[in-house]
Enzyme design. Structure first.
Site, PDB file in Angstrom:
ATOM      1  N   ASN A 110       0.842  -1.202   0.000  1.00  0.00           N
ATOM      2  CA  ASN A 110       0.000   0.000   0.000  1.00  0.00           C
ATOM      3  C   ASN A 110       0.868   1.240   0.000  1.00  0.00           C
ATOM      4  O   ASN A 110       1.952   1.273   0.564  1.00  0.00           O
ATOM      5  CB  ASN A 110      -0.981  -0.013   1.181  1.00  0.00           C
ATOM      6  CG  ASN A 110      -0.432   0.688   2.408  1.00  0.00           C
ATOM      7  OD1 ASN A 110      -0.486   1.915   2.520  1.00  0.00           O
ATOM      8  ND2 ASN A 110       0.137  -0.076   3.338  1.00  0.00           N
ATOM      9  N   PHE A 114      -1.772   8.121   4.289  1.00  0.00           N
ATOM     10  CA  PHE A 114      -2.603   8.739   5.351  1.00  0.00           C
ATOM     11  C   PHE A 114      -3.852   9.403   4.776  1.00  0.00           C
ATOM     12  O   PHE A 114      -4.171  10.548   5.096  1.00  0.00           O
ATOM     13  CB  PHE A 114      -1.817   9.781   6.158  1.00  0.00           C
ATOM     14  CG  PHE A 114      -0.823   9.221   7.139  1.00  0.00           C
ATOM     15  CD1 PHE A 114      -0.876   7.906   7.559  1.00  0.00           C
ATOM     16  CD2 PHE A 114       0.170  10.048   7.678  1.00  0.00           C
ATOM     17  CE1 PHE A 114       0.052   7.414   8.480  1.00  0.00           C
ATOM     18  CE2 PHE A 114       1.088   9.565   8.600  1.00  0.00           C
ATOM     19  CZ  PHE A 114       1.042   8.244   8.998  1.00  0.00           C
ATOM     20  N   SER A 172       5.332   5.259   8.944  1.00  0.00           N
ATOM     21  CA  SER A 172       4.702   5.039   7.639  1.00  0.00           C
ATOM     22  C   SER A 172       5.708   5.372   6.550  1.00  0.00           C
ATOM     23  O   SER A 172       6.329   6.439   6.582  1.00  0.00           O
ATOM     24  CB  SER A 172       3.462   5.925   7.469  1.00  0.00           C
ATOM     25  OG  SER A 172       3.079   5.868   6.108  1.00  0.00           O
ATOM     26  N   ASN A 174       4.919   6.022   3.559  1.00  0.00           N
ATOM     27  CA  ASN A 174       4.201   6.686   2.467  1.00  0.00           C
ATOM     28  C   ASN A 174       4.009   8.185   2.649  1.00  0.00           C
ATOM     29  O   ASN A 174       3.342   8.820   1.850  1.00  0.00           O
ATOM     30  CB  ASN A 174       2.844   5.994   2.255  1.00  0.00           C
ATOM     31  CG  ASN A 174       3.023   4.532   1.894  1.00  0.00           C
ATOM     32  OD1 ASN A 174       3.861   4.206   1.060  1.00  0.00           O
ATOM     33  ND2 ASN A 174       2.285   3.659   2.550  1.00  0.00           N
ATOM     34  N   THR A 175       4.574   8.734   3.720  1.00  0.00           N
ATOM     35  CA  THR A 175       4.598  10.190   3.898  1.00  0.00           C
ATOM     36  C   THR A 175       6.079  10.567   3.913  1.00  0.00           C
ATOM     37  O   THR A 175       6.790  10.236   4.871  1.00  0.00           O
ATOM     38  CB  THR A 175       3.893  10.600   5.207  1.00  0.00           C
ATOM     39  OG1 THR A 175       2.508  10.235   5.107  1.00  0.00           O
ATOM     40  CG2 THR A 175       3.998  12.100   5.450  1.00  0.00           C
ATOM     41  N   LYS A 208       5.225   3.461  17.188  1.00  0.00           N
ATOM     42  CA  LYS A 208       5.210   2.398  16.177  1.00  0.00           C
ATOM     43  C   LYS A 208       6.385   2.596  15.243  1.00  0.00           C
ATOM     44  O   LYS A 208       6.519   3.656  14.616  1.00  0.00           O
ATOM     45  CB  LYS A 208       3.897   2.425  15.399  1.00  0.00           C
ATOM     46  CG  LYS A 208       3.792   1.303  14.364  1.00  0.00           C
ATOM     47  CD  LYS A 208       2.372   1.145  13.888  1.00  0.00           C
ATOM     48  CE  LYS A 208       2.244   0.090  12.817  1.00  0.00           C
ATOM     49  NZ  LYS A 208       0.834  -0.080  12.421  1.00  0.00           N
ATOM     50  N   ASN A 237       5.597  -1.472  11.395  1.00  0.00           N
ATOM     51  CA  ASN A 237       4.815  -1.014  10.242  1.00  0.00           C
ATOM     52  C   ASN A 237       5.131  -1.890   9.000  1.00  0.00           C
ATOM     53  O   ASN A 237       5.738  -2.937   9.119  1.00  0.00           O
ATOM     54  CB  ASN A 237       5.135   0.459   9.989  1.00  0.00           C
ATOM     55  CG  ASN A 237       3.922   1.239   9.571  1.00  0.00           C
ATOM     56  OD1 ASN A 237       3.241   0.837   8.625  1.00  0.00           O
ATOM     57  ND2 ASN A 237       3.633   2.330  10.239  1.00  0.00           N
TER      58      ASN A 237
HETATM   59  C1  LIG Z   1      -3.797  -0.681   3.575  1.00  0.00           C
HETATM   60  C2  LIG Z   1      -2.968  -0.470   4.798  1.00  0.00           C
HETATM   61  C3  LIG Z   1      -3.048   0.741   5.456  1.00  0.00           C
HETATM   62  C4  LIG Z   1      -2.285   0.951   6.611  1.00  0.00           C
HETATM   63  N1  LIG Z   1      -2.404   2.148   7.258  1.00  0.00           N
HETATM   64  C5  LIG Z   1      -1.725   2.331   8.426  1.00  0.00           C
HETATM   65  C6  LIG Z   1      -1.877   3.524   9.167  1.00  0.00           C
HETATM   66  O1  LIG Z   1      -2.648   4.419   8.805  1.00  0.00           O
HETATM   67  N2  LIG Z   1      -1.148   3.663  10.302  1.00  0.00           N
HETATM   68  C7  LIG Z   1      -0.300   2.692  10.757  1.00  0.00           C
HETATM   69  O2  LIG Z   1       0.313   2.856  11.817  1.00  0.00           O
HETATM   70  N3  LIG Z   1      -0.157   1.526  10.084  1.00  0.00           N
HETATM   71  C8  LIG Z   1      -0.846   1.324   8.943  1.00  0.00           C
HETATM   72  N4  LIG Z   1      -0.706   0.148   8.262  1.00  0.00           N
HETATM   73  C9  LIG Z   1       0.268  -0.863   8.753  1.00  0.00           C
HETATM   74  C10 LIG Z   1      -0.420  -1.940   9.589  1.00  0.00           C
HETATM   75  O3  LIG Z   1      -0.958  -1.390  10.761  1.00  0.00           O
HETATM   76  C11 LIG Z   1       0.593  -3.026   9.993  1.00  0.00           C
HETATM   77  O4  LIG Z   1       1.581  -2.441  10.808  1.00  0.00           O
HETATM   78  C12 LIG Z   1       1.262  -3.684   8.803  1.00  0.00           C
HETATM   79  O5  LIG Z   1       0.368  -3.840   7.725  1.00  0.00           O
HETATM   80  C13 LIG Z   1       1.837  -5.057   9.151  1.00  0.00           C
HETATM   81  O6  LIG Z   1       0.831  -5.924   9.626  1.00  0.00           O
HETATM   82  P1  LIG Z   1       0.079  -6.997   8.673  1.00  0.00           P
HETATM   83  O7  LIG Z   1       1.162  -7.751   7.948  1.00  0.00           O
HETATM   84  O8  LIG Z   1      -0.710  -7.862   9.609  1.00  0.00           O
HETATM   85  O9  LIG Z   1      -0.761  -6.208   7.759  1.00  0.00           O
HETATM   86  C14 LIG Z   1      -1.444  -0.082   7.106  1.00  0.00           C
HETATM   87  C15 LIG Z   1      -1.379  -1.306   6.430  1.00  0.00           C
HETATM   88  C16 LIG Z   1      -2.136  -1.513   5.294  1.00  0.00           C
HETATM   89  C17 LIG Z   1      -2.043  -2.853   4.592  1.00  0.00           C
END
Ligand SMILES: Cc1cc2nc3c(=O)[nH]c(=O)nc-3n(C[C@H](O)[C@H](O)[C@H](O)COP(=O)(O)O)c2cc1C
Length: 347
Positions: A110, A114, A172, A174-175, A208, A237
């Site tokens: 992704n 934000f 993140s 992506n920022t 985080k 993350n």
């Molecule tokens: C579509 C998407 C959006 C995410 N948005 C955020 C976010 O806004 N803030 C954040 O701290 N982590 C965000 N994450 C990261 C997840 O919270 C998590 O740390 C990461 O995906 C690893 O866990 P997973 O493998 O179970 O997905 C996002 C992940 C995905 C896939």
């Protein structure tokens, strides 16, 4: 699994990933997703920050960025739900498409950036819901902000009265530039400001971090968190790494990788973090969890709580119940009577 759910799942898996996510949120809001009715096994109960949760499995940030469905997600059987990341102002995020399934790898990439409805929308929803369950609030900064630390402070101060814990998301990918806030001086300054801002409404404060952190980065982050008596670290993350094993055509998309291909990397960094933290505060293990064995590996590597998001895309809501059942069987197999006994046993 109900026939209607299998049909819905089939359709959702054929839609663009972000469209499918939007429909899922609508279904959750409409009460169309089943609840986990069975009580959790006593062995899964965990006490953290003075609260007792019926299980350690949490929903990671990013699924419910605008606090639309925390109670529906608790109803699926999660022991904790984290909403956000919330930024002060609403923002569009990056242009679509920005969310990709890597089906062959059971991964997700992704670059949402934000996207969200902003602080006021999240605040209105959180303040209108009855306080129940364990709901954390994850905060971030607007892309165009001239003072990013002030963004965290603004969101934390406003949302602390409605949060069971707060997370500063400094990881993140992506920022642009956000991850610089993980540096020693920057992080200390940010966390001190946030701690001051929530002193009137003290709630556990977590950071985080990225699974891409080097050993030196971890030394810095953990030193700051220990010095400032921060209450926990989430590891972590999404990653900007692309393991050589990835098969999917989408593997070259820009953004953060999550799901199964992240499990090993994020668990290794969790273990390294745990060695440095020496049980001064709890850790949350996040990244690639899709089974009870994965959750157990995170716990044995030092996590008191575990979170997941991406594997829900592939497994659907029944994943939460399955992980809890498998985890409780693994605890029995290894003669642990509680999650707490298993925390850090691989260190
Ligand atoms: C579509 C998407 C959006 C995410 N948005 C955020 C976010 O806004 N803030 C954040 O701290 N982590 C965000 N994450 C990261 C997840 O919270 C998590 O740390 C990461 O995906 C690893 O866990 P997973 O493998 O179970 O997905 C996002 C992940 C995905 C896939």
């Amino acid at each position: 699994m109900a026939v209607w759910y299998r049909a819905a799942d089939f359709l959702l898996s054929r839609l663009d990933a972000e469209t499918a996510h939007g429909l899922t949120i609508r279904a959750l809001k409409g009460g169309l997703v089943p609840r986990d009715q069975r009580p959790d096994p006593a062995s899964l109960s965990v006490t953290v920050w003075g609260r007792t949760l019926s299980n350690p499995i949490g929903l990671a940030a990013g699924f419910d960025k605008n606090a639309e469905v925390p109670d529906a997600m608790l109803g699926l059987g999660f022991g904790l739900v984290e909403i956000g990341s919330v930024t002060p102002k609403p923002q569009e995020g990056n242009p679509r498409p920005r969310l990709f399934r890597l089906g062959e790898d059971r991964g997700v990439i992704n670059r949402m950036g934000f996207n969200g409805a902003g602080l006021n929308a999240a605040l209105a929803r959180l303040s209108a819901r009855p306080r129940q369950g364990f709901v954390g609030v994850n905060v971030g900064a607007n892309k165009d902000s001239i003072n990013r630390k002030a963004d965290y402070v603004t969101c934390a101060a406003a949302l602390a009265p409605h949060a069971d814990y707060l997370v500063c998301n400094v990881s993140s990918p992506n920022t642009p530039g956000l991850r610089n806030l993980q540096g020693r001086l920057q992080l200390a300054d940010l966390l001190k400001q946030v701690q001051d801002a929530i002193a009137v409404n003290p709630v556990p404060l977590l950071v985080k971090i990225a699974p891409d952190a080097t050993d030196d980065d971890l030394d810095d982050v953990v030193a700051v968190c220990r010095d400032l008596r921060v209450n926990g670290i989430i590891v972590g993350n999404t990653t900007v790494e692309r393991p050589a094993s990835l098969q999917s055509a989408r593997r070259t998309e820009t953004g953060g990788l999550s799901g199964a291909p992240l499990m090993t990397l994020s668990t290794d960094v969790l273990r390294k973090t745990a060695r440095r933290v020496e049980r001064q505060f709890p850790l949350i293990g996040t990244g690639g969890v899709g089974s009870g064995a994965d959750a157990y590996a995170k716990i044995r590597a030092g996590a008191t709580l575990v979170q997941l998001y991406s594997m829900l895309v592939y497994e659907g809501p029944s994943l939460v119940r399955r992980i809890k059942d498998e985890l409780s069987e693994l605890l029995v197999r290894d003669r642990f009577t509680s999650v707490a006994e298993a925390v850090g046993t691989d260190l």
